[in-house]
Design a protein around this motif. Structure first.
Motif, PDB file in Angstrom:
ATOM      1  N   ALA A  47     -48.611  -0.581  70.196  1.00 12.41           N
ATOM      2  CA  ALA A  47     -47.564  -1.086  71.093  1.00 12.41           C
ATOM      3  C   ALA A  47     -46.433  -0.079  71.318  1.00 12.41           C
ATOM      4  O   ALA A  47     -45.429  -0.420  71.925  1.00 12.41           O
ATOM      5  N   GLY A  48     -46.596   1.138  70.857  1.00  7.31           N
ATOM      6  CA  GLY A  48     -45.577   2.151  71.084  1.00  7.31           C
ATOM      7  C   GLY A  48     -44.469   2.105  70.048  1.00  7.31           C
ATOM      8  O   GLY A  48     -44.646   1.575  68.938  1.00  7.31           O
ATOM      9  N   TYR A  49     -43.299   2.635  70.413  1.00  5.69           N
ATOM     10  CA  TYR A  49     -42.212   2.824  69.470  1.00  5.69           C
ATOM     11  C   TYR A  49     -40.881   2.429  70.108  1.00  5.69           C
ATOM     12  O   TYR A  49     -40.670   2.640  71.313  1.00  5.69           O
ATOM     13  N   ALA A  50     -39.991   1.872  69.279  1.00  6.44           N
ATOM     14  CA  ALA A  50     -38.631   1.649  69.739  1.00  6.44           C
ATOM     15  C   ALA A  50     -37.967   2.999  70.004  1.00  6.44           C
ATOM     16  O   ALA A  50     -38.339   4.015  69.407  1.00  6.44           O
ATOM     17  N   ASP A  51     -36.986   3.012  70.915  1.00  9.31           N
ATOM     18  CA  ASP A  51     -36.322   4.269  71.268  1.00  9.31           C
ATOM     19  C   ASP A  51     -35.722   4.940  70.034  1.00  9.31           C
ATOM     20  O   ASP A  51     -35.820   6.176  69.869  1.00  9.31           O
ATOM     21  N   ARG A  68     -46.238  -5.342  67.999  1.00  9.60           N
ATOM     22  CA  ARG A  68     -44.850  -5.019  67.700  1.00  9.60           C
ATOM     23  C   ARG A  68     -44.643  -3.513  67.721  1.00  9.60           C
ATOM     24  O   ARG A  68     -45.322  -2.783  67.004  1.00  9.60           O
ATOM     25  N   PRO A  69     -43.708  -2.999  68.540  1.00 10.14           N
ATOM     26  CA  PRO A  69     -43.438  -1.562  68.516  1.00 10.14           C
ATOM     27  C   PRO A  69     -42.934  -1.124  67.145  1.00 10.14           C
ATOM     28  O   PRO A  69     -42.228  -1.875  66.451  1.00 10.14           O
ATOM     29  N   ALA A  70     -43.314   0.067  66.734  1.00 14.62           N
ATOM     30  CA  ALA A  70     -42.867   0.593  65.447  1.00 14.62           C
ATOM     31  C   ALA A  70     -41.358   0.818  65.466  1.00 14.62           C
ATOM     32  O   ALA A  70     -40.774   1.194  66.487  1.00 14.62           O
ATOM     33  N   PHE A 112     -48.274   8.940  67.737  1.00 16.17           N
ATOM     34  CA  PHE A 112     -49.360   8.749  68.700  1.00 16.17           C
ATOM     35  C   PHE A 112     -49.394   7.286  69.118  1.00 16.17           C
ATOM     36  O   PHE A 112     -49.107   6.394  68.317  1.00 16.17           O
ATOM     37  N   VAL A 113     -49.753   7.047  70.365  1.00 21.15           N
ATOM     38  CA  VAL A 113     -49.997   5.703  70.868  1.00 21.15           C
ATOM     39  C   VAL A 113     -51.492   5.556  71.124  1.00 21.15           C
ATOM     40  O   VAL A 113     -52.118   6.443  71.713  1.00 21.15           O
ATOM     41  N   LEU A 114     -52.067   4.440  70.667  1.00 23.44           N
ATOM     42  CA  LEU A 114     -53.481   4.140  70.893  1.00 23.44           C
ATOM     43  C   LEU A 114     -53.621   3.217  72.095  1.00 23.44           C
ATOM     44  O   LEU A 114     -52.969   2.165  72.145  1.00 23.44           O
TER      45      LEU A 114
END
Length: 230
Positions: free
Chosen positions: A189-193, A162-164, A207-209
């Motif tokens: 999973a990255g981040y919402a805009d 789930r994106p943050a 940061f993205v892993l």
């Protein structure tokens, strides 16, 4: 490379050959946990933060840090924890010689991510590489994900797909304000805009892993965090 040891599963008669994995110290030297030879492996039924880590000393620089305790999965389904010589003794007194030039920081050596626990390990190692040696589980559990802390820093890891969200970023920022600490967010999973926009406004490093365990900065505060710790 560490020497292989024979490990017998206490739940079944199977024997395994195990080689402890070496992970990088902040100085760049590989550190492998010294296994207690001849000691029986322990079957793990539940994970706790303290049991998952062991204190080791780097043989090159003498630095003492916490490292993931070695574990082995048996074919019968049992998870085995291997006894390690835990180094809790204080390091010998050392008076450093004066330096005129700061040596370059070694490159970060990531740990591959297969499970949520691997992701926690990767983040803990990366925070140590950034200059936060006393990484631990946060006392306050975040609304989602996994909370970590070090002196002067609170961190959050979202290990799911789930994106943050904006709420995730704002909750971490509010916690950092309450504790008068810096903060940083890691996500698989990255981040919402909207979350990225809000993080830029609040100066929260993101940061993205990836699955290699290499954190990648995704906003300017993250770039500045890396540059400031160099």
């Amino acid at each position: 490379m560490a020497e292989p040891v024979r490990v017998r599963c206490p739940a079944c008669p199977r024997e395994h050959t195990y080689v402890p994995a070496a992970l990088p110290c902040a100085c760049g030297a590989p550190v492998a946990p010294p296994l207690v030879r001849g000691a029986a492996a322990e079957e793990v039924s539940d994970h706790t933060w303290d049991d998952d880590w062991v204190t080791l000393r780097c043989p090159v620089c003498g630095r003492r840090d916490r490292w993931p305790r070695p574990e082995l999965g048996c074919d019968c389904g049992a998870l085995l924890r291997l006894p390690v010589q835990d180094d809790q003794a204080p390091p010998p007194q050392h008076i450093p010689l004066p330096r005129t030039v700061t040596p370059p920081r070694p490159a970060f050596r990531p740990v591959a991510i297969r499970t949520a626990r691997d992701a926690v390990t990767a983040v803990a190692l990366y925070l140590r590489w950034l200059g936060y040696p006393d990484v631990r589980r946060a006392d306050q559990r975040p609304p989602s994900g996994i909370g970590l802390a070090a002196r002067g820093l609170v961190a959050q890891l979202e290990p799911s797909v789930r994106p943050a969200t904006v709420r995730d970023v704002e909750c971490l920022w509010l916690q950092s304000m309450t504790e008068s600490a810096a903060c940083v967010y890691f996500s698989l999973a990255g981040y919402a805009d909207e979350a990225r926009t809000r993080a830029d406004e609040l100066l929260v490093p993101l940061f993205v892993l990836d699955l290699t365990g290499e954190p990648q900065p995704v906003n300017s505060p993250a770039d500045e965090m890396i540059a400031g710790s160099a």
